[in-house]
Design an enzyme around this catalytic site. Structure first.
Site, mmCIF file in Angstrom:
data_model
loop_
_atom_site.group_PDB
_atom_site.id
_atom_site.type_symbol
_atom_site.label_atom_id
_atom_site.label_comp_id
_atom_site.label_asym_id
_atom_site.label_seq_id
_atom_site.Cartn_x
_atom_site.Cartn_y
_atom_site.Cartn_z
ATOM 1 N N ASN A 1 40.578 20.447 53.656
ATOM 2 C CA ASN A 1 39.825 20.758 54.864
ATOM 3 C C ASN A 1 40.401 20.004 56.060
ATOM 4 O OD1 ASN A 1 38.621 18.401 53.546
ATOM 5 N ND2 ASN A 1 36.919 18.551 54.982
ATOM 6 N N GLU B 1 39.345 19.152 59.987
ATOM 7 C CA GLU B 1 38.306 19.179 61.017
ATOM 8 C C GLU B 1 38.920 19.020 62.396
ATOM 9 O OE1 GLU B 1 34.721 17.330 58.277
ATOM 10 O OE2 GLU B 1 35.510 16.104 59.910
ATOM 11 N N CYS C 1 38.257 25.170 56.217
ATOM 12 C CA CYS C 1 37.940 24.703 54.863
ATOM 13 C C CYS C 1 39.194 24.606 54.006
ATOM 14 C CB CYS C 1 36.963 25.666 54.190
ATOM 15 S SG CYS C 1 35.395 25.852 55.032
ATOM 16 N N GLU D 1 39.633 25.678 50.960
ATOM 17 C CA GLU D 1 39.905 26.920 50.238
ATOM 18 C C GLU D 1 40.752 27.868 51.075
ATOM 19 O OE1 GLU D 1 37.065 25.271 50.658
ATOM 20 O OE2 GLU D 1 35.547 25.886 49.200
ATOM 21 N N CYS E 1 32.066 28.076 50.822
ATOM 22 C CA CYS E 1 31.150 28.627 51.821
ATOM 23 C C CYS E 1 31.294 30.145 51.846
ATOM 24 C CB CYS E 1 31.434 28.022 53.195
ATOM 25 S SG CYS E 1 32.959 28.616 53.969
ATOM 26 N N CYS F 1 34.772 31.440 53.006
ATOM 27 C CA CYS F 1 35.807 31.262 51.983
ATOM 28 C C CYS F 1 35.621 32.254 50.844
ATOM 29 C CB CYS F 1 35.797 29.833 51.455
ATOM 30 S SG CYS F 1 36.408 28.635 52.671
#
Length: 159
Positions: free
Chosen positions: A61, A63, A72, A74, A111, A114
């Site tokens: 991930n 940010e 993310c 994934e 999520c 993803c």
């Protein structure tokens, strides 16, 4: 009005119960958490994709102070795999997460965004992507992202 029920089957395994190939994939996801840039949430997620030729692509991930600009683990892994190896399908994806206290006891799941991206990979290559969700207490193993996204939307729905 009728009620209906959706049941999801999955396996719960210890790391040593997985194949060597899958154990390696989970370990790569665990290691990928070190590549996270999570200065705001301090929640570090790693993902690893096993491609049909046996190679592995990782993601973590990322940010950003402008929160919608992050991504993310994934999706970083899937997009890296597709950008570098578009001819290869993804067989399996492993996901691991940790916070300031270490790796999580219970696995986290992808999520919604993803899940949709992984679903598109299944649809594109016409085969399921096995999902391995790592937790220190055990690993959830799913046959397909459709197990986590039962009412899915793909290209065929628009026809």
């Amino acid at each position: 009005m009728k009620e209906r029920k959706i049941e999801i089957e999955y396996q719960f395994a210890q790391l040593e119960e997985l194949s060597q190939e899958e154990q390696n994939l989970v370990k790569k996801a665990i290691a990928a958490t070190q590549n996270s840039y999570a200065n705001y949430s301090h929640f570090y997620v790693g993902a690893s994709c096993l491609l049909e030729d046996g190679s592995i692509v990782i993601g973590a991930n990322q940010e950003n102070a402008a929160f919608p600009s992050g991504l993310c683990a994934e999706r970083t892994a899937v997009f890296a795999a597709q950008a570098n190896h578009p001819e290869l399908s993804i067989k399996t994806i492993a996901i691991a997460a940790r916070n300031a206290n270490g790796f999580l006891k219970d696995p986290i799941s992808p999520c919604g965004a993803c899940r949709q991206v992984i679903l598109e990979i299944e649809d594109r290559y016409k085969q399921p992507v096995r999902i391995l969700l790592y937790g220190t207490e055990g690993i959830y193993c799913f046959r397909s992202i459709k197990d986590l996204l039962p009412f899915s939307f793909v290209d065929a729905n628009m026809r």
